[in-house]
Scaffold this active site. Structure first.
Site, PDB file in Angstrom:
ATOM      1  CB  SER A 191      24.917  22.971  45.829  1.00 28.03           C
ATOM      2  OG  SER A 191      24.256  21.906  46.466  1.00 28.03           O
TER       3      SER A 191
ATOM      4  CG  ASN B 261      20.740  16.411  40.894  1.00 26.92           C
ATOM      5  OD1 ASN B 261      21.839  16.878  41.136  1.00 26.92           O
ATOM      6  ND2 ASN B 261      19.920  16.959  40.014  1.00 26.92           N
TER       7      ASN B 261
ATOM      8  CE1 TYR C 190      20.327  23.556  45.119  1.00 21.45           C
ATOM      9  CE2 TYR C 190      21.777  24.759  43.640  1.00 21.45           C
ATOM     10  CZ  TYR C 190      20.980  23.665  43.906  1.00 21.45           C
ATOM     11  OH  TYR C 190      20.818  22.709  42.963  1.00 21.45           O
TER      12      TYR C 190
ATOM     13  NE  ARG D 138      16.656  18.588  40.996  1.00 23.74           N
ATOM     14  CZ  ARG D 138      17.552  19.103  41.832  1.00 23.74           C
ATOM     15  NH1 ARG D 138      17.343  19.092  43.122  1.00 23.74           N
ATOM     16  NH2 ARG D 138      18.657  19.646  41.361  1.00 23.74           N
TER      17      ARG D 138
ATOM     18  CD  GLU E  93      26.239  19.241  47.034  1.00 20.90           C
ATOM     19  OE1 GLU E  93      25.106  19.236  46.563  1.00 20.90           O
ATOM     20  OE2 GLU E  93      27.175  18.577  46.567  1.00 20.90           O
TER      21      GLU E  93
ATOM     22  CD  GLU F  56      22.929  18.162  38.159  1.00 19.09           C
ATOM     23  OE1 GLU F  56      23.865  17.461  38.598  1.00 19.09           O
ATOM     24  OE2 GLU F  56      22.333  18.995  38.858  1.00 19.09           O
TER      25      GLU F  56
ATOM     26  CG  ASP G  90      18.709  19.562  37.915  1.00 24.57           C
ATOM     27  OD1 ASP G  90      17.590  19.314  38.402  1.00 24.57           O
ATOM     28  OD2 ASP G  90      19.717  19.817  38.610  1.00 24.57           O
TER      29      ASP G  90
ATOM     30  N   GLY H  62      17.858  17.237  47.125  1.00 28.71           N
ATOM     31  CA  GLY H  62      17.495  17.802  48.426  1.00 28.71           C
ATOM     32  C   GLY H  62      16.162  17.265  48.932  1.00 28.71           C
TER      33      GLY H  62
HETATM   34  N1  LIG Z   1      24.821  24.586  29.868  1.00 33.66           N
HETATM   35  C1  LIG Z   1      24.112  25.410  30.643  1.00 33.66           C
HETATM   36  N2  LIG Z   1      23.404  26.416  30.099  1.00 33.66           N
HETATM   37  C2  LIG Z   1      22.687  27.279  30.873  1.00 33.66           C
HETATM   38  N3  LIG Z   1      22.630  27.205  32.216  1.00 33.66           N
HETATM   39  C3  LIG Z   1      23.314  26.217  32.822  1.00 33.66           C
HETATM   40  C4  LIG Z   1      24.096  25.284  32.076  1.00 33.66           C
HETATM   41  N4  LIG Z   1      24.676  24.429  32.952  1.00 33.66           N
HETATM   42  C5  LIG Z   1      24.273  24.813  34.177  1.00 33.66           C
HETATM   43  N5  LIG Z   1      23.455  25.873  34.119  1.00 33.66           N
HETATM   44  C6  LIG Z   1      22.790  26.553  35.266  1.00 33.66           C
HETATM   45  O1  LIG Z   1      23.451  26.176  36.476  1.00 33.66           O
HETATM   46  C7  LIG Z   1      22.582  25.388  37.292  1.00 33.66           C
HETATM   47  C8  LIG Z   1      23.354  24.245  37.924  1.00 33.66           C
HETATM   48  O2  LIG Z   1      23.901  23.415  36.925  1.00 33.66           O
HETATM   49  P1  LIG Z   1      23.879  21.829  36.987  1.00 33.66           P
HETATM   50  O3  LIG Z   1      24.573  21.322  35.795  1.00 33.66           O
HETATM   51  O4  LIG Z   1      22.478  21.342  37.211  1.00 33.66           O
HETATM   52  O5  LIG Z   1      24.810  21.529  38.245  1.00 33.66           O
HETATM   53  P2  LIG Z   1      24.520  21.384  39.815  1.00 33.66           P
HETATM   54  O6  LIG Z   1      23.060  21.529  40.035  1.00 33.66           O
HETATM   55  O7  LIG Z   1      25.018  20.017  40.135  1.00 33.66           O
HETATM   56  O8  LIG Z   1      25.347  22.434  40.459  1.00 33.66           O
HETATM   57  C9  LIG Z   1      21.486  24.919  36.335  1.00 33.66           C
HETATM   58  O9  LIG Z   1      20.283  24.627  37.007  1.00 33.66           O
HETATM   59  C10 LIG Z   1      21.374  26.088  35.395  1.00 33.66           C
HETATM   60  O10 LIG Z   1      20.637  27.133  35.989  1.00 33.66           O
HETATM   61 MG   LIG Z   2      21.521  20.715  38.965  1.00 32.82          MG
END
Ligand SMILES: Nc1ncnc2c1ncn2[C@@H]1O[C@H](COP(=O)(O)OP(=O)(O)O)[C@@H](O)[C@H]1O
Ligand SMILES: [Mg+2]
Length: 321
Positions: A159, A287, A230, A269, A23, A285, A271, A291
């Site tokens: 990301s 963060n 992103y 943040r 990143e 998760e 999510d 960003g």
């Molecule tokens: N279990 C899930 N079900 C549906 N969508 C998901 C799931 N896990 C991740 N996503 C999608 O992928 C994106 C990124 O996942 P995340 O776990 O927040 O990891 P990161 O942001 O660290 O890459 C989420 O914002 C969502 O859009």
């Molecule tokens: Mg995320």
């Protein structure tokens, strides 16, 4: 308030940016924007592109505080924070232990599950489990419990890197291999069909209950949220998210619960996914260093709450001092 030190010389802030993580590019953008804001605010700013000479550069520049504008490995996972502790430089955001808990999705999810905070059901393994313990033989049982599609993701990436959706059993091995290319631990997670929400939390000077910012919704313009998220123009952010008041309230309470449980500090943040079928929220998760560009989610939410970018950055620095 003028950001001056005791001898009325300006407070020196070292902005740590770049680094070696995947990143890096996002961090360079966050760092540049943070630098800009700090200069507007009258701080004495030194920029450090984080590398092998980090400790040397910190000793040489002797900042009053470090603004950690790093994302991903090293910067967000507690490594750089540990070095700052060792060198004795105060720094923005969460401490070492909270960074470790946030950066490891599996660890964070275990904490959430143990605390009764809703997070999608999951199984997680390191590569050794597959190579030496026959974990592949357990895949049918896992698939049965999670149901398809299954989200496969590395535990320690951000990301959306390395995240794949397995629509059926034959997609799982490839998704695992892809995720393992990013890190040693991978999780298989239940898919939540729904809306992507983010809730940011900001500490308040003088302690007390942190401020929970308005909810942001990320709406992918195209139907591939893993790639779209992103890329400029491919995701639309809506803040405040158009939600019933009770859902907004629940999302904000959950975010604050996660913040407290993981021990976050300064800003973070969280999510989440909202399942519109049953109205349930699921935390994906946290963060520790989201960003920090004008179009990033936390600054947008702060702006909606009446805190413009410069004020946001100023507050984060003052909290660290
Ligand atoms: N279990 C899930 N079900 C549906 N969508 C998901 C799931 N896990 C991740 N996503 C999608 O992928 C994106 C990124 O996942 P995340 O776990 O927040 O990891 P990161 O942001 O660290 O890459 C989420 O914002 C969502 O859009
Ligand atoms: Mg995320």
């Amino acid at each position: 308030m003028t950001p001056s030190g005791s001898s009325s010389t300006p407070v020196r802030v070292a902005v740590l940016k770049g680094g070696r993580s995947l990143e890096r590019q996002i961090s360079l953008k966050s760092g540049a924007r943070v630098q800009d804001a700090l200069e507007h605010l009258g701080y004495d700013v030194v920029a450090i592109d984080v590398g092998h000479d980090l400790v040397e550069r910190l000793r040489e520049t002797a900042p009053d505080v470090a603004f950690v504008a790093l994302h991903g490995r090293d910067g967000e996972d507690g490594t750089v924070q540990e070095l700052l502790e060792a060198v004795g430089v105060p720094y923005t955001g969460s401490g070492v232990s909270a960074c470790i808990r946030c950066a490891d999705k599996v660890l964070a999810k275990h904490h959430m599950r143990d605390a009764g905070i809703p997070t999608p059901d999951f199984f997680a393994f390191n590569e050794t489990a597959f190579k030496e313990l026959g974990a592949a033989d357990a895949l049918p049982a896992i698939e049965q419990r999670l149901g398809f599609p299954i989200v496969v993701k590395p535990s320690n990436q951000g990301s959306a890197l390395g995240i794949k959706l397995a629509l059926e059993a034959k997609d799982v091995p490839g998704a695992l291999v892809a995720a393992f290319s990013y890190g040693d631990k991978v999780l298989l997670e239940r898919y939540v069909e729904g809306r992507d929400l983010a809730v940011s939390v900001l500490d308040v000077a003088g302690g007390g209950e942190p401020q929970v910012l308005p909810v942001v919704e990320a709406i992918p313009r195209e139907d591939d949220r893993y790639e779209a998220r992103y890329e400029i123009g491919r995701t639309e952010f809506v803040c405040p998210a158009e939600l019933p008041a009770d859902v907004t309230g629940r999302a904000q309470r959950l975010a604050l619960d996660v913040w407290k449980m993981l021990g976050c500090r300064g800003f973070a943040r969280i999510d989440l996914m909202l399942d519109p079928q049953d109205g349930e929220l699921h935390v994906l998760e946290a963060n520790a260093i989201p960003g920090l560009t004008d179009t990033s989610l936390l600054p947008q939410a702060a702006d909606e709450a009446g805190i413009d970018f410069d004020a946001l950055i100023g507050r984060i620095v003052e909290l660290a001092l």
